[in-house]
Design an enzyme around this catalytic site. Structure first.
Site, PDB file in Angstrom:
ATOM      1  N   TYR A 239       0.826  -1.208   0.000  1.00  0.00           N
ATOM      2  CA  TYR A 239       0.000   0.000   0.000  1.00  0.00           C
ATOM      3  C   TYR A 239       0.863   1.262   0.000  1.00  0.00           C
ATOM      4  CZ  TYR A 239      -4.705  -1.990   0.454  1.00  0.00           C
ATOM      5  OH  TYR A 239      -5.907  -2.622   0.217  1.00  0.00           O
TER       6      TYR A 239
ATOM      7  N   GLU B 246       2.456   6.320  -7.102  1.00  0.00           N
ATOM      8  CA  GLU B 246       1.420   7.153  -7.720  1.00  0.00           C
ATOM      9  C   GLU B 246       1.707   8.634  -7.525  1.00  0.00           C
ATOM     10  OE1 GLU B 246      -2.529   5.895  -6.539  1.00  0.00           O
ATOM     11  OE2 GLU B 246      -1.841   3.813  -6.402  1.00  0.00           O
TER      12      GLU B 246
END
Length: 229
Positions: free
Chosen positions: A151, A158
């Site tokens: 995660y 990103e």
């Protein structure tokens, strides 16, 4: 590993969807690893190798918003839509839109793709097998453990891709740059929500229960169709 009775039409479709998604993400993962082994840190050809496959495979996840709307799975269509939206912004709004080395040949792309593909290979295979009432305890453990690393890695990738996209977006229109900045600002609270939710789920499924772990695994597998696909 065990197997019980057959499944119905809806479950058959969901198995097919999850299996196809697993194959797609496995392809992305294998191609990425092979590229890195062949070319090392030279990432100039990485997007040409996996870029469009990544875009189309991730776009297929729109079906995961349709599934709860049709009542095929018991999950929040809104929450699913928000997760799918953030990834579509990356693949279409950034990777597809900006043909620039600081994006398409960025180490951030490698970080993001590896985090996404490993996560999805585990997730889709876990749900596909669960829908067929097949228990694989290793997958169950990985599903609720790898997120600790994947995660933060995925979110970091990103954000590092969104950062250079700001200048490209600003060159098109200042409002577009502000739109990207607004999306980046939403990452910390969303990550916190997802992270704490997965920690809770891990404790519920892998520990913190009076039931034996084998029974917990059985319960999780049999309810896979009710969770987010």
């Amino acid at each position: 590993m065990s197997k019980t009775k057959g499944i119905g039409a809806v479950e058959t479709y969901l198995v097919a969807y999850n299996a196809a998604s697993f194959v797609g993400w496995a392809y992305i993962l294998v191609q990425t690893v092979m590229y890195l082994l062949e070319h090392g840190t030279n990432l100039n050809g990485l997007f040409d190798r996996i870029g469009y496959a990544l875009i189309y495979i991730q776009t297929g996840a729109i079906l995961e918003v349709v599934h709860p709307l049709l009542g095929l799975v018991r999950t929040s269509a809104f929450n699913t839509a928000m997760q799918v939206y953030s990834r579509l912004l990356l693949v279409w709004g950034v990777l597809y839109s900006f043909d620039s080395p600081d994006i398409r040949a960025s180490p951030a792309l490698v970080l993001m793709v590896l985090a996404w593909s490993i996560t999805e290979c585990v997730r889709y295979s876990h749900y596909a097998l669960g829908l067929m009432n097949i228990e694989v305890h290793a997958l169950l453990y990985l599903r609720y453990t790898l997120f600790y690393v994947l995660y933060p890695a995925g979110v970091s990738g990103e954000l590092l891709l969104l950062w250079p996209a700001l200048s490209h977006a600003g060159a098109i229109h200042p409002a577009l740059k502000k739109f990207f900045m607004l999306n980046m600002a939403g990452y910390p609270p969303v990550l916190y929500k997802l992270y704490t939710h997965m920690i809770y789920q891990r404790r519920k499924i892998l520990g913190g229960s009076s039931r034996p772990k084998s029974e917990q695994a059985t319960a999780d597998t049999s309810s896979a169709k009710k969770k987010k696909l």
